[in-house]
Each structure stands twice: as structure tokens, then as C-alpha cells.
Design an enzyme around this catalytic site. Structure first.
Site, PDB file in Angstrom:
ATOM      1  CG  HIS A  28      -0.936  -1.152  31.960  1.00 30.66           C
ATOM      2  ND1 HIS A  28      -0.702   0.084  32.444  1.00 30.66           N
ATOM      3  CD2 HIS A  28      -2.105  -1.818  32.423  1.00 30.66           C
ATOM      4  CE1 HIS A  28      -1.927   0.217  33.482  1.00 30.66           C
ATOM      5  NE2 HIS A  28      -2.879  -0.891  33.284  1.00 30.66           N
ATOM      6  CG  ASP A  42       2.993   5.610  31.775  1.00 33.49           C
ATOM      7  OD1 ASP A  42       3.546   5.951  30.783  1.00 33.49           O
ATOM      8  OD2 ASP A  42       3.281   4.543  32.363  1.00 33.49           O
ATOM      9  CG  ASP A  43      -2.004   4.352  33.034  1.00 31.54           C
ATOM     10  OD1 ASP A  43      -1.494   3.301  32.340  1.00 31.54           O
ATOM     11  OD2 ASP A  43      -2.201   4.311  34.149  1.00 31.54           O
TER      12      ASP A  43
END
Length: 325
Positions: free
Chosen positions: A134, A13-14
Site C-alpha cells: 500500500h 487496489d484497496d
């Protein structure tokens, strides 16, 4: 699980958050420790991340962001209900508070989500292979809008963070446990909405109980084994006839799981983020801890031993295949 095939999506993620995060995620992918990434298009280094994904052929989806940083949609960058008094998104808990108090304009939520899909397509040259939220915003009471955006763009896959064993994890700090249990509740409330819009997700999810400093090889192995065993028992009870979230009831069918991870090298204090600079978690050693754990030879051997085939969300659309090939 000898009669089932197992596909494991390990999602970093991210992606796009900062150069050191990008480099750590790419290194993880090249070493075979992750198989999929999730891009923050409003992050400071999203364009660089998209270029890295193209260069290294990394499967990529959209990490839709309504809680950190600045909106993508220019019309919403001033005077929007999505912004706090400082002109940024309301934050992880602030967004939830605004929702609870019915202070968010849902048409603005939809505008921003669509703008993020469009920017993702502009950066990568294709629509997201999957789309999640998110800080798990997609399972909050914006889930109907989220599902509608996915459906209109024919994005078939999302994340449903319902994790087996969450209630029994003694190592999770109380405030995090409370947040995770609320994520679970919100996720359960999202299932019917996603089904209605023909949105799919893997059979099992792992990632809340093994995030940051709470990740270890033994915990990952236990969580993966528990998920596989639970799915097998469930199918035996059902006679292996009930359809799964990915829409197949073939026997033997391919069991699917997602492992959410956050590897990377610690962010520098003045580099990255989504408009407000990198947060404490990103600057902490916890990202590097995840990096080293995921690259552990013991864990990679476990994948082979259990016939866990690392793949991407886009691969889940394909017919079942033999993991022994």
C-alpha cells in the site's frame, strides 16, 4: 505487436477499505473492467471483501499495509516503532521519514508483514497470489524484508512501479510528480533484491500517470500502446533471447503488463478506512471517475482490438496461450 501475446493484469487496489469501495470493485470485475484485486487486511471491511472475492471467484492478492491505520499483529498495537504518537501507522510520508531517520525496528516490520499474510490466508483460505505494498512501501528500504517474506511463503509475484513515460507527463501536479519519481527510484533499487529472491513481476507497469482525475481513456490507451511498443522494440534489439521478469524467453512469448487502478463509489465520511476513517481521496469523486473510465466501451474495445487478454497474477504462472482462442 503481432507476434507477441499480451496478458494484462488490471488490479483494483484497496479492496476491503469500505462497503462502497468493495461494491465498486466487484461491479468492475463483473463487467470485465478489472481482472484482479489487492486486499487491505487491516481495513474495516476486509472480511466482507474476502467473502465477496470467494462468492464471485475474484483473483485476490495482498496489499501489505505499513503506513495507514492499525497493525494486525497485536504485539505491535502498543509501544511499537511502527506507530505514531496517536497509536496509528506513521502515514505515507511519515513512514518514509522514519525509515530515513532509521527509527523503525525491522524485526517489527517483518512481524507485521507475516501477520498480514497469515490473516489474508485466514480470510481467503489461501496464500496471496501476489503481494505488493500500500502506497508503494514494498520498494522502500524494507524491500529485503518484504522479499524474504514473499520467498518464505512462496508468493512469486509483486509489483515494480517503474512506468514508461512518467517523466513526460505534463498533467501531473508537481508534488505528485516528485513523489512518483521517488517511487521510480526506489523501484529501480528493488529490482536486484527481488531477482535475488526469485520474485517476479510483469514486463510493464502503468498506474501512476493515470490515477484518479488523471485517468482518461485516451491516456490509458496511449500508455498501454507505448508499453507494448517499447517491449517489442526491446525484444527486437535483444533478438528475443533475453529472459523477462516472468522468467521465460520462448518465442513468441507472452508479454505481461499490470495496470494499477482504484475504482469504487465514494466512501461515506464515517464508514471505512483502516482505523482512522476514510481519507480524502476515498471520499472524492476520483474513485467513481476511475470506475466509469475503466468501464468505457471504447477502452474495452481497445483491449479486444489489441488482443490484450485481461487476467490475474495467478494466470501468469501458466504456459503461454493463444489470445485468439
Amino acid at each position: 505487436m503481432p507476434h507477441s501475446q499480451v496478458q494484462l493484469v488490471v488490479t483494483g487496489d484497496d479492496f476491503g477499505y469500505c462497503p462502497r469501495r468493495n461494491r465498486g470493485i466487484v461491479d468492475c470485475f463483473l463487467q470485465g473492467a478489472i481482472s484482479n484485486v489487492s486486499l487491505l487486511v487491516n481495513a474495516a471491511f476486509a472480511k466482507d471483501a474476502a467473502e465477496l472475492a470467494k462468492r464471485h471467484n475474484i483473483p485476490i492478492g495482498l496489499h501489505a499495509n505499513l503506513s495507514e491505520g492499525l497493525p494486525i499483529c497485536e504485539k505491535l498495537q502498543k509501544g511499537s516503532s511502527l506507530l505514531n504518537q496517536d497509536g496509528f501507522f506513521h502515514g505515507k510520508m511519515g513512514f518514509r521519514k522514519m525509515l530515513q531517520e532509521m527509527q523503525l525496528n525491522m524485526s517489527e516490520v517483518e512481524q507485521e508483514l507475516r501477520a498480514q499474510v497469515e490473516l489474508f490466508q485466514e480470510l481467503t483460505g489461501h496464500l496471496p497470489h501476489h503481494m505488493d505494498g500500500h502506497q508503494h512501501v514494498h520498494v522502500l528500504p524494507v524491500r529485503d524484508i518484504f522479499a524474504r517474506v514473499l520467498s518464505s511463503h512462496q508468493i512469486k509475484f509483486t509489483r515494480v512501479p517503474i512506468e514508461l513515460g512518467l517523466h513526460d507527463c505534463s498533467w501531473i501536479e508537481p508534488h505528485l510528480k516528485d513523489f512518483y519519481l521517488q517511487v521510480e527510484k526506489d523501484s529501480l533499487n528493488s529490482v536486484e533484491v527481488f531477482i535475488k529472491h526469485d520474485i517476479r513481476w510483469p514486463d510493464a507497469y502503468i498506474g501512476l500517470t493515470t490515477m484518479g482525475k488523471n485517468m482518461s481513456v485516451s491516456r490509458l490507451k496511449n500508455a498501454l500502446q507505448c508499453s507494448m511498443d517499447t517491449i517489442l522494440r526491446r525484444e527486437i534489439r535483444a533478438g528475443a533471447t533475453a529472459p523477462s521478469p516472468i522468467g521465460t524467453s520462448l518465442q513468441p512469448r507472452c508479454v505481461t503488463m499490470e495496470l494499477m487502478v482504484h475504482p469504487g463509489y465514494p466512501s461515506l465520511p464515517d464508514e471505512g478506512g483502516c482505523g482512522e476513517g476514510p481519507d480524502d481521496f476515498s471520499q472524492s469523486p476520483e474513485r467513481l471517475h476511475e470506475f466509469h473510465t475503466l468501464n468505457s466501451s471504447e477502452l474495452l474495445e481497445f483491449y479486444k482490438e489489441k488482443n490484450l487478454r485481461l487476467c490475474a497474477f495467478k494466470d501468469l504462472c501458466k504456459p503461454p496461450f493463444s489470445l485468439l482462442k
